[in-house]
Design an enzyme around this catalytic site. Structure first.
Site, mmCIF file in Angstrom:
data_model
loop_
_atom_site.group_PDB
_atom_site.id
_atom_site.type_symbol
_atom_site.label_atom_id
_atom_site.label_comp_id
_atom_site.label_asym_id
_atom_site.label_seq_id
_atom_site.Cartn_x
_atom_site.Cartn_y
_atom_site.Cartn_z
ATOM 1 N N GLN A 186 0.814 -1.212 0.000
ATOM 2 C CA GLN A 186 0.000 0.000 0.000
ATOM 3 C C GLN A 186 0.851 1.266 0.000
ATOM 4 O OE1 GLN A 186 -2.280 -0.973 3.504
ATOM 5 N NE2 GLN A 186 -0.413 -1.519 4.606
ATOM 6 N N ASP A 200 0.216 -0.400 13.810
ATOM 7 C CA ASP A 200 0.619 0.849 14.466
ATOM 8 C C ASP A 200 0.854 0.652 15.959
ATOM 9 O OD1 ASP A 200 -2.109 1.342 15.798
ATOM 10 O OD2 ASP A 200 -2.655 1.248 13.686
ATOM 11 N N ASP A 220 -8.340 -5.453 13.632
ATOM 12 C CA ASP A 220 -8.045 -4.011 13.592
ATOM 13 C C ASP A 220 -7.570 -3.697 12.177
ATOM 14 O OD1 ASP A 220 -7.285 -1.422 14.145
ATOM 15 O OD2 ASP A 220 -5.575 -1.976 15.395
ATOM 16 N N SER A 221 -8.483 -3.816 11.228
ATOM 17 C CA SER A 221 -8.069 -3.797 9.825
ATOM 18 C C SER A 221 -8.252 -2.428 9.198
ATOM 19 C CB SER A 221 -8.920 -4.800 9.053
ATOM 20 O OG SER A 221 -10.238 -4.314 8.950
ATOM 21 N N THR A 222 -7.785 -2.314 7.959
ATOM 22 C CA THR A 222 -8.109 -1.164 7.122
ATOM 23 C C THR A 222 -9.493 -1.417 6.518
ATOM 24 O OG1 THR A 222 -6.894 -2.258 5.369
ATOM 25 C CG2 THR A 222 -5.714 -0.592 6.602
ATOM 26 N N HIS A 237 -8.942 2.897 19.606
ATOM 27 C CA HIS A 237 -8.136 1.829 20.200
ATOM 28 C C HIS A 237 -8.673 1.375 21.551
ATOM 29 C CE1 HIS A 237 -4.928 3.249 17.228
ATOM 30 N NE2 HIS A 237 -5.321 2.053 16.850
ATOM 31 N N GLY A 295 -3.370 -12.273 7.735
ATOM 32 C CA GLY A 295 -4.241 -12.665 8.838
ATOM 33 C C GLY A 295 -5.161 -13.826 8.488
ATOM 34 N N GLU A 313 0.439 -8.798 11.267
ATOM 35 C CA GLU A 313 0.381 -7.628 10.384
ATOM 36 C C GLU A 313 0.964 -8.050 9.042
ATOM 37 O OE1 GLU A 313 -0.564 -4.101 10.404
ATOM 38 O OE2 GLU A 313 0.154 -4.445 8.365
#
Ligand code: AG3
Length: 275
Positions: free
Chosen positions: A31, A86, A155-157, A62, A138, A106
């Protein structure tokens, strides 16, 4: 000269913010990654043009993605975070005394690197001895585990690019299998204003797999529409009767009252969950 960053949140809506400077920019294998320093939001992590976390409001997302599942489960010791390179979610998980091990899966090592260099408040957590980092997809990672985790956090995009598979039925089925018999999962599921169809689809998928499923909301100003949703699927514990006796005091958004109220859905959101 003024510099502005604009995220096109939909084809016809955008969020713009004035930028002090671009701290980092790289095209990774997966990306387009940028870290910007902005006037209103502070430092901002941007992936493929979409805001992921800002110093001003990352605490909301978070805390809510971490503490709601952790305090619902009676004794969450072994946790998996999918995405989240992150480190913000991990920082919150480490506030739980019962946590023994957390695995971060990740796909893109450059997200972790960039966060380590420019977002230490999120990424310092990654140095804790309870944290294991795996760089892999994942979907594959979860498929390889059986009855292993107490809590899985996705905790994805957005469901475009590398994260598409994380919104599919087969991923939720593997997540169900990767959880212990009293395990539970949470996934970030976008805005009820702008992504209504996605929320309905994901809810239908989770409903076919988990005996208990709930949607909850939180306010994240830097995300599209400012109202964000999280989907919780559970085998046994009910988030409306949190089973964990621990108290996490070191938070800025989460409180036990906010935990409860975040499940109270406006009628238009309730309707997204009806057949
Ligand atoms: N993941 C969800 C961010 C989605 C924001 N969408 C957008 N800006 N269009 C955040 C990961 C933080 N750990």
């Amino acid at each position: 000269m003024e510099l502005w960053f604009t995220e096109k949140q939909t084809p016809d809506v955008a969020l713009s913010c004035k930028v002090k400077r671009t701290l980092y920019r790289v095209k990774t294998h997966y990306q387009d990654l940028a870290v910007l320093d902005t006037f209103r939001f502070g430092r901002m992590l941007v992936l493929d043009g979409m805001v992921q976390a800002t110093e001003m409001d990352e605490f909301v997302y978070h805390e809510m993605i971490a503490h709601v599942p952790m305090l619902t489960h009676a004794s969450p010791a072994n946790v998996l975070v999918v995405g989240g390179g992150d480190g913000g979610t991990i920082r919150e998980l480490l506030k739980h005394p019962q946590l023994e091990e957390v695995t971060l899966v990740e796909i893109d090592p450059r997200v972790v690197e960039a966060s380590r260099s420019y977002l230490p408040e999120l990424s310092d957590s990654l140095e804790d001895p309870r944290v294991k980092i795996e760089y892999s997809d994942g979907v594959d990672f979860v498929r390889q585990h059986r009855s292993f985790f107490d809590v899985v956090i996705v905790d994805s995009t957005e469901p475009v690019g590398p994260a598409v598979g994380l919104f599919g039925s087969s991923f939720y089925e593997s997540t169900f299998r990767a959880l212990k018999e009293d395990g539970l999962m949470v996934a970030q599921t976008e805005s009820p204003f702008f992504n209504a169809a996605l929320i309905s689809t994901v809810y239908r998928r989770i409903k076919g797999i988990f005996p208990l499923r709930y949607l909850y909301l939180a306010s994240v100003p830097s995300y599209p529409s400012g109202l964000w949703s999280f989907m919780l699927g559970s085998k046994r514990y009910d988030p409306l009767e949190p089973a964990n006796p621990c108290v996490v005091e070191d938070t800025r958004y989460y409180t036990p009252q906010v935990h409860r109220s975040s499940f109270a859905l406006p009628r238009f959101v309730q309707r997204l969950l009806e057949d």
